[in-house]
Structures are given as structure tokens and as C-alpha cells.
Design a protein around this motif. Structure first.
Motif, PDB file in Angstrom:
ATOM      1  N   GLU A 379      -0.446  -2.764   4.554  1.00 39.80           N
ATOM      2  CA  GLU A 379      -1.941  -2.210   4.503  1.00 39.80           C
ATOM      3  C   GLU A 379      -1.958  -0.923   5.095  1.00 39.80           C
ATOM      4  N   GLU A 380      -1.717  -0.999   6.454  1.00 36.87           N
ATOM      5  CA  GLU A 380      -1.941  -0.029   7.494  1.00 36.87           C
ATOM      6  C   GLU A 380      -1.139   1.111   7.278  1.00 36.87           C
ATOM      7  N   ILE A 381       0.126   0.813   6.773  1.00 31.81           N
ATOM      8  CA  ILE A 381       1.092   1.657   6.531  1.00 31.81           C
ATOM      9  C   ILE A 381       0.765   2.761   5.170  1.00 31.81           C
ATOM     10  N   MET A 382       0.625   1.895   4.137  1.00 28.94           N
ATOM     11  CA  MET A 382       0.168   2.577   2.832  1.00 28.94           C
ATOM     12  C   MET A 382      -1.052   3.567   3.279  1.00 28.94           C
ATOM     13  N   ALA A 383      -1.932   3.076   3.961  1.00 34.56           N
ATOM     14  CA  ALA A 383      -3.350   4.016   4.173  1.00 34.56           C
ATOM     15  C   ALA A 383      -2.745   5.159   4.919  1.00 34.56           C
ATOM     16  N   LYS A 384      -1.739   4.869   5.850  1.00 32.87           N
ATOM     17  CA  LYS A 384      -1.391   6.141   6.544  1.00 32.87           C
ATOM     18  C   LYS A 384      -0.480   7.167   5.789  1.00 32.87           C
ATOM     19  N   GLU A 385       0.201   6.452   4.719  1.00 35.31           N
ATOM     20  CA  GLU A 385       1.092   7.475   4.331  1.00 35.31           C
ATOM     21  C   GLU A 385       0.774   7.449   2.796  1.00 35.31           C
ATOM     22  N   LYS A 386      -0.753   7.822   2.364  1.00 37.54           N
ATOM     23  CA  LYS A 386      -0.943   7.908   1.062  1.00 37.54           C
ATOM     24  C   LYS A 386      -0.019   9.294   0.422  1.00 37.54           C
ATOM     25  N   ASP A 387       0.137  10.394   1.254  1.00 41.23           N
ATOM     26  CA  ASP A 387       0.582  11.398   0.616  1.00 41.23           C
ATOM     27  C   ASP A 387       2.260  11.129   0.198  1.00 41.23           C
ATOM     28  N   PHE A 388       2.776  10.106   0.563  1.00 40.15           N
ATOM     29  CA  PHE A 388       4.172   9.905   0.108  1.00 40.15           C
ATOM     30  C   PHE A 388       4.098   9.589  -1.263  1.00 40.15           C
ATOM     31  N   LEU A 389       3.064   8.814  -1.662  1.00 44.00           N
ATOM     32  CA  LEU A 389       3.075   8.306  -3.264  1.00 44.00           C
ATOM     33  C   LEU A 389       2.718   9.399  -3.770  1.00 44.00           C
ATOM     34  N   LEU A 390       1.533  10.319  -3.420  1.00 45.83           N
ATOM     35  CA  LEU A 390       1.265  11.574  -4.264  1.00 45.83           C
ATOM     36  C   LEU A 390       2.425  12.609  -4.529  1.00 45.83           C
ATOM     37  N   SER A 391       3.401  12.460  -3.758  1.00 47.15           N
ATOM     38  CA  SER A 391       4.510  13.420  -3.613  1.00 47.15           C
ATOM     39  C   SER A 391       5.629  12.959  -4.824  1.00 47.15           C
ATOM     40  N   GLY A 392       5.226  11.702  -5.491  1.00 43.41           N
ATOM     41  CA  GLY A 392       5.909  11.271  -6.718  1.00 43.41           C
ATOM     42  C   GLY A 392       7.014  10.319  -6.132  1.00 43.41           C
ATOM     43  N   ALA A 393       7.031  10.100  -4.920  1.00 44.59           N
ATOM     44  CA  ALA A 393       8.162   9.051  -4.196  1.00 44.59           C
ATOM     45  C   ALA A 393       7.538   7.738  -4.276  1.00 44.59           C
ATOM     46  N   LYS A 394       8.391   6.628  -4.208  1.00 48.22           N
ATOM     47  CA  LYS A 394       8.102   5.265  -4.457  1.00 48.22           C
ATOM     48  C   LYS A 394       8.702   4.276  -3.399  1.00 48.22           C
ATOM     49  N   TRP A 395       7.901   3.341  -2.921  1.00 42.13           N
ATOM     50  CA  TRP A 395       8.081   2.301  -2.220  1.00 42.13           C
ATOM     51  C   TRP A 395       9.212   1.481  -2.597  1.00 42.13           C
ATOM     52  N   LEU A 396       9.959   0.920  -1.871  1.00 41.02           N
ATOM     53  CA  LEU A 396      10.924  -0.246  -2.444  1.00 41.02           C
ATOM     54  C   LEU A 396      10.475  -1.389  -1.352  1.00 41.02           C
ATOM     55  N   VAL A 397      10.074  -2.460  -2.031  1.00 40.52           N
ATOM     56  CA  VAL A 397       9.596  -3.845  -1.076  1.00 40.52           C
ATOM     57  C   VAL A 397      10.761  -4.978  -1.615  1.00 40.52           C
ATOM     58  N   TYR A 398      10.725  -5.932  -0.777  1.00 35.39           N
ATOM     59  CA  TYR A 398      11.715  -7.077  -1.173  1.00 35.39           C
ATOM     60  C   TYR A 398      10.926  -8.394  -0.724  1.00 35.39           C
ATOM     61  N   ILE A 399       9.579  -8.319  -0.304  1.00 32.11           N
ATOM     62  CA  ILE A 399       8.816  -9.512  -0.174  1.00 32.11           C
ATOM     63  C   ILE A 399       7.581  -9.260  -1.141  1.00 32.11           C
ATOM     64  N   PRO A 400       7.355 -10.422  -1.914  1.00 25.30           N
ATOM     65  CA  PRO A 400       7.922 -11.641  -2.144  1.00 25.30           C
ATOM     66  C   PRO A 400       9.137 -11.323  -2.884  1.00 25.30           C
ATOM     67  N   HIS A 401       9.248 -10.423  -3.741  1.00 28.18           N
ATOM     68  CA  HIS A 401      10.145 -10.173  -4.767  1.00 28.18           C
ATOM     69  C   HIS A 401      10.677  -8.615  -4.597  1.00 28.18           C
TER      70      HIS A 401
END
Ligand code: DWN
Ligand code: ZN
Length: 405
Positions: A379-401
Motif C-alpha cells: 500500500e505504502e509503495i504503490m502510493a509512493k510509486e503511482k507514476d510507475f503504473l502511469l508510465s505504462g509499466a506493471k508490477w509483478l507480485v507473487y503473494i498470494p499468487h
């Protein structure tokens, strides 16, 4: 067959990660040749269901003058500890001249609340660099491993403690009974000890196998903690689930018979049984899910590489050491990881040797995909890094899947 560190029962290994470095042993290139490894495997006690490492590196190897984790590195965690200090003070601190002890006080984030209110306090931490950071804030700190002997010294110098706190600490200590004897010795008759630790039920439900690493000697359940307290004049009287570290349990401990067991404690104990935490099969099933998760993660990173997408890791957590080494992910799939901790920057991650860079490297330019290792701070990181998604990039997560967001 290993014997349980809590009750001497038989410990059945349910996951073996093989050769593993220490989660926080970030290193320079000159140190590669002498890097320390041990066998990381977790087992569950057939009798008390305490999840524990079957081999533990010596505490001095993990906690020393170069310990690179600072509690204050997350703003949200600092706020959480202020709330914890506020609520336990209101509930348990007596009116006149109380004394608060924190085991594993790190950089003094939690005790700072008491310092600011002129409440007598003492932090105990074996890592001298974090203990010095606490002392610089004016938090009274003793650089030592807390055990029965150290508790005796604290008692004779400061008197007994009304409140003993520990957050993400007790699960790090193999000599658990010496710690509990120390608490028994130090606590006033009406005193309370409050621990907060990653909760095994959350680890199971989220397939959070990355919570298994050298420092986490135990991953507790209420059943295991009840059993551990048995030989001491201490017992659980309340419990509370917490969001921290991807799912934690706050344990409230007092003298035997001093306080009634709360309804919440009884409800949570019953829920552990329903969740299968007292059945061996639950742990065997977990291993299967970990193997699937590992395969999915490697497949995703290989897919990015094949598609010409750049990738980086976000936050060089201790947890990431288990993931990277278990999955065999090195700089070919993940060229760098960004982290805010100056003590990690410019070094390499344990075992697979991925360079750690400062957060500025994440933004110039953004990678196409970022693997989020500090999922517990999402939550803290996504809020801080909002512009990352706006740049068209994506997060990869592994929890829970494993999935891209
Ligand atoms: O139990 C433990 C917990 C309390 O902390 C210890 N054994 C060691 C440590 O575990 P961890 O390293 O898995 O904890 P975190 O809190 O998930 O890791 C935070 C890491 O992420 C730090 O290196 C700082 C970094 N970070 C970042 O780069 N950007 C953190 C935040 C919030 C950020 O925005
Ligand atoms: Zn046991």
C-alpha cells in the motif's frame, strides 16, 4: 529427526530449500568467495505444531555491527508502532513511574514514544549499529542478546518491568525458553508482555514461503506460543491479528491466573484448528503451493526477457533472499533491485548476487516490469510509486499468487 525447540517433540520437515545464504547478508564482490551458506528447511512439531527451522545459524552470524534492517525504513510501520505504544500504554501502564523494556528494540522506533513522554524505558538489541541509531535518538539502549542472564542484570540495575514489548523479535530467538525465563524474572506480578510476530496462519493462507529464512527460527501460532509459555509463570490472555509483515499476531501475556482469557483468544484458537494448523497435511500441501509459485515466478520473468521487457526488483528484503535463491533467479533475469537502505545500496544480494541500487535508479528510467519483494508494504509503495503504473509499466507480485498488476 530433529527435536522441537519448544517441547522436545519430533519435528517433521515439510519444506527444504537447500543451500541458502543469510537473508540479510548483503555483500561486496570481494566477499563472494567467503560467503556463508547453510541448509534452510522448515519443520513442524508433531506435538505442539510450532513451525521452526531445522538448522539455525549462530545468532552472532545474523545480528552484529552491520545489521542492515532499520525499523524506521517504512513510514507506515513507524505509524503502526506509535499506535501500538499508545494502545498498550493506555491498557497496561500503571500510573506511577512505570518501566518499559523492549526486546530487539532495533533503531528505537517503538521506544521513542516512551522516551518522548519521559517514561522509564530500556531497549535491548544485539546489533550495535541499530542500537547506536536508537541511542542517537535518546532511546536508552543496551547492546546485548536478551536472555535469562541479561534479564537478571537488568532487574538488579533498573528493577522489574511493568511492560515488556517485542515486535518481530521473539520468533528470531532459538533459545526461546531462556528468553521466557528472563521475562518471568523481570516482569512485575501485574505486568504484561506484548509480542507481535508474523503469523503462521497468514504464511499458509498466502503461500508466503519467503517468511522462511535464517532469522525466522520460528513462525508461531497461538497453539505453539501457549505450549512455550507452559513451563513458565506466564500465560496468554488475549490475542489480536495485525496487518503488519503480511499478517501478524499480537500476543498478550500475563502471570498465570492473573487475567481472564479473552473471548477473542478462544475464538482465534478455535479458528487455528479449523484452518488445519494442528494437522500435518496442511504443511505438506503448503510445500506443493510453494513449488507452483516458484515455477510461475520464473516463467513470468523468462517471459519478460523473451518479450524484450526490462525488469527490476523493488525492495531488497530479507524475504527476497529465500525467493531468489529457491527459484535460482539471478542478474540475468533481474538485473538490479532498488532499495531505500543506504547500508544495502552498492552491495549485492546474498547468494545470487543481484546489484542493489538506490530508489532513484528505479525512476530513471522506469523498468517495464517491477517485481515487488516488499509485498507487505504494497500500500505504502504503490502510493509512493503511482507514476510507475502511469508510465505504462506493471508490477509483478507473487503473494498470494504470481500475477502482473
Ligand atoms: O522480521 C524481520 C522484519 C521485521 O524486518 C527481520 N528479520 C528483517 C526484516 O525483514 P524484511 O527485510 O523482509 O522486512 P521488510 O520490512 O519487508 O523490508 C523492507 C525493505 O524494503 C528495506 O530494505 C527497506 C525497503 N523499502 C524500500 O526500498 N522502499 C521499504 C519501503 C517501505 C519502501 O518504500
Ligand atoms: Zn513442540
Amino acid at each position: 529427526m530433529k527435536h522441537c525447540l519448544i517441547c522436545s517433540g519430533c519435528v517433521e520437515t515439510f519444506i527444504d530449500f537447500g543451500r541458502m545464504p543469510l537473508g540479510n547478508a548483503f555483500l561486496t564482490a570481494e566477499e563472494f568467495e567467503t560467503e556463508y551458506f547453510f541448509n534452510l528447511a522448515a519443520g513442524v512439531c508433531e506435538s505442539c505444531f510450532a513451525v521452526q527451522l531445522t538448522d539455525q545459524p549462530k545468532p552472532e552470524k545474523m545480528f552484529h555491527s552491520r545489521y542492515p534492517f532499520f525499523t524506521g525504513s517504512s513510514g507506515r510501520m513507524s505509524a503502526h508502532f506509535e499506535e501500538m505504544a499508545r494502545s498498550v500504554s493506555a491498557r497496561f501502564l500503571p500510573g506511577s513511574d512505570p518501566f518499559v523494556v523492549e526486546i530487539g528494540s532495533n533503531d528505537g522506533t517503538l521506544l521513542d514514544f516512551f522516551r518522548a513522554r519521559n517514561i522509564r524505558h530500556l531497549g535491548v538489541d544485539p546489533s550495535s549499529n541499530v542500537a547506536e541509531a536508537a541511542a542517537r535518538k535518546g532511546v536508552q539502549t543496551l547492546c546485548a542478546f536478551f536472555d535469562e542472564r541479561e534479564a537478571g542484570k537488568i532487574l538488579s540495575e533498573h528493577g522489574s518491568a511493568d511492560l515488556i514489548l517485542a515486535a518481530n523479535v521473539i520468533c528470531h530467538i532459538a533459545a526461546l525458553h531462556s528468553v521466557l525465563s528472563g521475562i518471568d524474572l523481570l516482569l512485575t506480578d501485574a505486568g504484561v508482555a506484548v509480542f507481535e510476530e508474523p503469523y503462521m496462519r497468514d504464511v499458509l493462507e498466502k503461500t508466503a514461503y519467503d517468511q522462511i529464512y535464517d532469522e525466522h527460527v520460528f513462525l508461531f501460532s497461538l497453539h505453539a506460543v501457549q505450549k512455550a509459555l507452559g513451563p513458565h509463570n506466564l500465560e496468554l490472555f488475549d490475542a489480536q491479528r495485525e496487518w503488519t509483515h503480511g499478517g501478524s499476531m499480537r500476543y498478550f501475556i500475563g502471570r498465570k491466573g492473573a487475567r481472564p482469557e479473552s473471548e477473542e483468544l478462544l475464538r482465534l484458537l478455535a479458528e487455528e484448528k479449523l484452518a488445519g494448523m494442528t494437522r500435518m497435511k496442511t504443511y505438506e500441501d503448503f510445500r506443493g503451493r510453494c513449488e507452483k509459485s516458484r515455477e510461475g515466478l520464473v516463467r513470468a520473468l523468462e517471459g519478460f526477457k523473451k518479450d524484450g521487457l526490462s525488469a527490476a526488483g523493488y525492495a531488497a528484503t530479507s524475504k527476497s533472499t529465500t525467493v531468489l535463491n529457491y527459484a535460482g533467479i539471478g542478474p540475468d533475469l533481474l538485473p538490479y533491485i532498488c532499495d531505500t537502505t543506504p547500508e544495502k545500496q552498492g552491495k549485492f544480494t546474498p547468494g545470487v548476487h543481484i546489484p542493489v541500487r538506490p530508489p532513484e535508479a528505479f525512476r530513471s528510467p522506469y523498468p517495464d516490469r517491477a517485481l515487488l519483494f516488499a509485498w507487505n508494504h504494497a500500500e505504502e509503495i504503490m502510493a509512493k510509486e503511482k507514476d510507475f503504473l502511469l508510465s505504462g509499466a506493471k508490477w509483478l507480485v507473487y503473494i498470494p499468487h504470481v500475477k502482473t498488476l
